[in-house]
Design a protein around this motif. Structure first.
Motif, PDB file in Angstrom:
ATOM      1  N   THR A 226     -57.634 -28.812  -3.738  1.00 16.43           N
ATOM      2  CA  THR A 226     -56.305 -28.879  -4.350  1.00 16.43           C
ATOM      3  C   THR A 226     -55.880 -27.476  -4.776  1.00 16.43           C
ATOM      4  O   THR A 226     -56.702 -26.548  -4.825  1.00 16.43           O
ATOM      5  N   ARG A 227     -54.607 -27.368  -5.089  1.00 12.96           N
ATOM      6  CA  ARG A 227     -54.085 -26.062  -5.472  1.00 12.96           C
ATOM      7  C   ARG A 227     -53.170 -26.176  -6.683  1.00 12.96           C
ATOM      8  O   ARG A 227     -52.455 -27.171  -6.831  1.00 12.96           O
ATOM      9  N   ASP A 228     -53.247 -25.153  -7.541  1.00 12.35           N
ATOM     10  CA  ASP A 228     -52.352 -25.033  -8.690  1.00 12.35           C
ATOM     11  C   ASP A 228     -51.326 -23.956  -8.369  1.00 12.35           C
ATOM     12  O   ASP A 228     -51.689 -22.885  -7.861  1.00 12.35           O
ATOM     13  N   PHE A 229     -50.072 -24.226  -8.690  1.00 16.55           N
ATOM     14  CA  PHE A 229     -49.054 -23.214  -8.418  1.00 16.55           C
ATOM     15  C   PHE A 229     -47.868 -23.375  -9.347  1.00 16.55           C
ATOM     16  O   PHE A 229     -47.690 -24.404 -10.000  1.00 16.55           O
ATOM     17  N   GLU A 230     -47.094 -22.303  -9.439  1.00 15.22           N
ATOM     18  CA  GLU A 230     -45.828 -22.311 -10.174  1.00 15.22           C
ATOM     19  C   GLU A 230     -44.693 -22.287  -9.160  1.00 15.22           C
ATOM     20  O   GLU A 230     -44.824 -21.671  -8.100  1.00 15.22           O
ATOM     21  N   ALA A 231     -43.599 -22.947  -9.506  1.00 10.75           N
ATOM     22  CA  ALA A 231     -42.452 -22.982  -8.593  1.00 10.75           C
ATOM     23  C   ALA A 231     -41.187 -22.563  -9.343  1.00 10.75           C
ATOM     24  O   ALA A 231     -40.908 -23.044 -10.448  1.00 10.75           O
ATOM     25  N   LEU A 232     -40.478 -21.641  -8.716  1.00 10.47           N
ATOM     26  CA  LEU A 232     -39.139 -21.269  -9.185  1.00 10.47           C
ATOM     27  C   LEU A 232     -38.154 -22.013  -8.285  1.00 10.47           C
ATOM     28  O   LEU A 232     -38.057 -21.723  -7.088  1.00 10.47           O
ATOM     29  N   LEU A 390     -37.699  -9.845  -6.070  1.00  7.20           N
ATOM     30  CA  LEU A 390     -39.084 -10.041  -5.633  1.00  7.20           C
ATOM     31  C   LEU A 390     -39.532  -8.931  -4.695  1.00  7.20           C
ATOM     32  O   LEU A 390     -40.670  -8.458  -4.760  1.00  7.20           O
ATOM     33  N   LEU A 391     -38.623  -8.494  -3.809  1.00  6.91           N
ATOM     34  CA  LEU A 391     -38.945  -7.417  -2.877  1.00  6.91           C
ATOM     35  C   LEU A 391     -39.144  -6.092  -3.603  1.00  6.91           C
ATOM     36  O   LEU A 391     -39.926  -5.242  -3.173  1.00  6.91           O
ATOM     37  N   SER A 392     -38.464  -5.934  -4.742  1.00 12.66           N
ATOM     38  CA  SER A 392     -38.582  -4.684  -5.505  1.00 12.66           C
ATOM     39  C   SER A 392     -39.836  -4.646  -6.362  1.00 12.66           C
ATOM     40  O   SER A 392     -40.143  -3.616  -6.967  1.00 12.66           O
ATOM     41  N   ASN A 395     -42.383  -9.841 -10.679  1.00 15.23           N
ATOM     42  CA  ASN A 395     -43.150 -11.058 -10.456  1.00 15.23           C
ATOM     43  C   ASN A 395     -42.273 -12.288 -10.702  1.00 15.23           C
ATOM     44  O   ASN A 395     -41.159 -12.177 -11.233  1.00 15.23           O
ATOM     45  N   ILE A 396     -42.801 -13.437 -10.350  1.00 14.55           N
ATOM     46  CA  ILE A 396     -41.979 -14.654 -10.361  1.00 14.55           C
ATOM     47  C   ILE A 396     -41.549 -15.034 -11.778  1.00 14.55           C
ATOM     48  O   ILE A 396     -40.453 -15.567 -11.974  1.00 14.55           O
ATOM     49  N   ILE A 458     -42.752 -20.023  -4.576  1.00 14.60           N
ATOM     50  CA  ILE A 458     -43.970 -20.489  -5.218  1.00 14.60           C
ATOM     51  C   ILE A 458     -44.958 -19.347  -5.378  1.00 14.60           C
ATOM     52  O   ILE A 458     -45.014 -18.409  -4.572  1.00 14.60           O
ATOM     53  N   LYS A 459     -45.757 -19.438  -6.438  1.00 17.52           N
ATOM     54  CA  LYS A 459     -46.838 -18.489  -6.682  1.00 17.52           C
ATOM     55  C   LYS A 459     -48.124 -19.297  -6.819  1.00 17.52           C
ATOM     56  O   LYS A 459     -48.239 -20.154  -7.698  1.00 17.52           O
ATOM     57  N   LEU A 460     -49.062 -19.034  -5.927  1.00 15.45           N
ATOM     58  CA  LEU A 460     -50.334 -19.751  -5.941  1.00 15.45           C
ATOM     59  C   LEU A 460     -51.214 -19.191  -7.051  1.00 15.45           C
ATOM     60  O   LEU A 460     -51.514 -17.998  -7.077  1.00 15.45           O
TER      61      LEU A 460
END
Length: 623
Positions: A226-232, A390-392, A395-396, A458-460
């Motif tokens: 399983t995976r934990d992540f944050e979502a914007l 994000l490109l610059s 972080n999320i 998303i950030k894993l």
């Protein structure tokens, strides 16, 4: 500047080039790529090379299709056991052979012709006009780029041309139609028994039995990775709470859209149907002398069955009937109406006048509508701003804070988009998001996922390794599994006993009473006249069975066991050519001819598989 950089690296050619390079370095290594180019070949067909990249694309396409059919993300190991790699190889061979044949016949389709077909396709339209954003979104969901979709459509149109050349329209002889009609008209009679599954009862397992079952099958209660992540999540809902609406804006919106707030007149409408005008006229005459309820009883009509509901004029599909229904007074019957659905009389009970609510009743509704409209208009600007941030290097969390959007945390999500308790999580019911999530490592940049109404970054945060869940966590599941195992065993025992009873035409009194079942005999039925209460599959199987053969069918609620006891040959001498049947047979024959043509082609081409390269490719994927 950032926009220019982002757009340049997001171009389809650059993405394709980078993807090929990354895949090549990962699979073959730098020395192999610049050493022996044959290492990148999957197969040769009469001197025409098919690359490993093409095999990877075909494999991914087949994997996606089968995952959709199974409603789950198929893992690599599962795909190997299902033979998806072999399916991909066979499809590539056939596609290449077909392409060679198309070139040989000189079949060509102008790109402008296919482009016009795409523009005119209703699937890509909004409000009757081609919508490029919708087009790109649908292609993305299907795994196509605009270029690959155009190539796919060009090839499909070329194949249709070849199909027309190889499989011309056929004349279907009456003899064949007679044979098919006899086949479909032959009737069978069966003895059958229906067993309601609710009548099959097994003992509830004890705690000791549950523990023993768990210890024996504990590997079956393994929790996959399983995976934990944050979502914007950027959508209108996530933006609207940051939008302030003034009282003046609410008043202006109300004034400009006042007609849309109008509540139309509604009526309680009844519609009574009659077989003939004489009966309808008698009913109308009687309605003047007796009460509504007595009148309905006299003509065996139902108040509930004939009530259309409290409806607006536009809810009635028959426009002539709607005009009449909304002209007559309350507690009044209409004259007989010969409408779209037959002869009827309409009765109006209550009338609820239309009105426009005052602004005071609509403030919250209007405020919500203004917020949503404003949020939707901001979506594109904020999307590009987030991408640039994000490109610059932001972080999320910093991006979320800047745009006042809350990050959403998700824990222990598996490859099927389910959480620890096996519940579906709405955001993860997206194949593209799951694919990116489970193909990434912590620290990887994960591209934005676009859905129908949202953009999701998303950030894993964590990768949780598989483990066996404790008995305490899965006790209810163990109980269910053990009861189902006992039910399956009990069902098999009962089915064996019932089959024997049908063969001997003798059902024991004990099992008949315990399950509340009996042997029944069907009326004659055929493929043209199947038994409606049986499933299509059971009808097909029993009609394909021989005399005294038994067939078992199962549904979620019952078990059905039938034995053929009589076969009645068709005596349908009245024959007529049915256009729909003839066209269906013609299509089947033409498709079969084309399939035989393709199969015969495969025997005429020299196919060389570079099995070492293929094995190395799939072994590297497994690693």
């Amino acid at each position: 500047m950032l926009n220019t950089l982002r757009k340049s690296v997001a171009g389809p050619f650059v993405k394709l080039l980078i993807g090929i390079l990354i895949l090549s370095f990962a699979v073959w290594g730098i020395q192999d790529i610049f050493g022996n180019y044959k290492n990148s070949v999957a197969m040769e067909i009469d001197g025409n090379e098919v690359s490993l990249d093409e095999l990877v694309n075909e494999y991914n396409y087949q994997l996606s299709a089968i995952s959709s059919q199974l409603n789950k993300q198929v893992s690599f190991n599962e795909s190997m056991s299902l033979g998806i790699d072999k399916i991909a190889i066979e499809n590539l061979i056939r596609k290449m052979i077909l392409q060679i044949e198309l070139n040989k016949y000189g079949i060509n389709i102008p790109e402008e012709f296919v482009a016009q077909k795409i523009v005119n396709d209703d699937a890509f339209k909004s409000d009757g006009v081609f919508n490029k954003a919708k087009y790109r979104q649908l292609l993305s969901f299907s795994g196509f780029s605009e270029e690959s979709f155009l190539i796919s459509e060009l090839n499909a149109n070329k194949q249709n041309q070849l199909y027309s050349l190889i499989a011309n329209k056929n004349h279907i002889p009456n003899t064949l139609l007679n044979i098919i009609n006899d086949y479909n008209s032959t009737e069978k009679v069966i003895n059958y028994i229906k067993i309601p599954k609710k009548n099959i009862i097994v003992k509830t397992p004890s705690e000791r039995e549950l523990l023993e079952f768990y210890d024996k099958f504990k590997n079956g209660y393994r929790k996959s990775e399983t995976r934990d992540f944050e979502a914007l999540i950027l959508n209108a809902d996530s933006l609207k709470n940051n939008i302030l609406v003034s009282q003046r804006e609410i008043q202006d919106y109300y004034s400009q859209n006042i007609d849309s707030f109008k509540v139309e007149e509604t009526r309680d409408v009844y519609q009574f149907f009659f077989d003939d005008l004489i009966t309808a006229d008698e009913f109308l005459a009687q309605s003047k002398n007796m009460s509504f309820e007595i009148l309905l009883d006299l003509y065996n009509l139902s108040r509930s069955d004939d009530y259309l509901g409290t409806i607006q004029k536009g809810d009635i599909l028959d426009s002539d009937l709607a005009e009449i229904a909304f002209k007559i007074d309350p507690k009044t019957f209409s004259d007989p109406i010969d409408g779209l659905l037959g002869l009827s009389i309409v009765y109006i009970d209550q009338i609820y006048e239309g009105y426009t609510p005052p602004l005071s009743e609509l403030v919250s509704t209007i405020e919500e509508e203004i917020k949503l409209e404003s949020a939707q208009s901001l979506m594109d600007d904020i999307f590009f701003s987030i991408e640039d941030d994000l490109l610059s290097g932001m972080n999320i969390q910093e991006v979320a804070d800047k745009n006042k959007i809350n990050l959403t945390n998700f824990s222990k999500i598996d490859i099927n988009g389910k959480d620890f308790d096996n519940n579906d999580i709405s955001i993860t019911q997206n194949d593209q998001l799951l694919e990116k999530l489970f193909n990434s490592d912590i620290g990887d940049f994960i591209e934005v996922v676009e859905t129908e109404d949202s953009y999701i970054w998303i950030k894993l945060n964590a990768i949780n390794q598989p483990y066996i869940r404790s008995f305490k966590d899965v006790r209810d599941l163990v109980t269910s599994d053990m009861i189902n195992q006992r039910l399956d065993k009990k069902e098999q025992e009962i089915i064996a006993e019932i089959e024997e009873a049908l063969i001997n035409n003798n059902l024991s009194q004990e099992i008949g009473e315990s399950l509340n079942i009996e042997i029944k005999k069907s009326e004659p039925f055929s493929r043209n006249k199947p038994i409606v209460e049986f499933s299509q599959d059971f009808n097909n199987r029993i009609l394909s069975s021989d005399m005294n053969e038994t067939i078992i069918g199962k549904s979620p609620d019952e078990i059905l066991i039938g034995k053929v006891v009589e076969i009645i040959p068709s005596n349908n001498n009245a024959f007529s050519r049915d256009n729909e049947q003839v066209e269906g047979l013609d299509y089947q024959i033409r498709s079969d001819l084309f399939e035989q043509f393709l199969s015969s082609l495969e025997d005429t081409y020299n196919v060389t598989l570079y099995q070492g390269n293929i094995d190395r490719l799939f072994n590297s994927q497994n690693q």
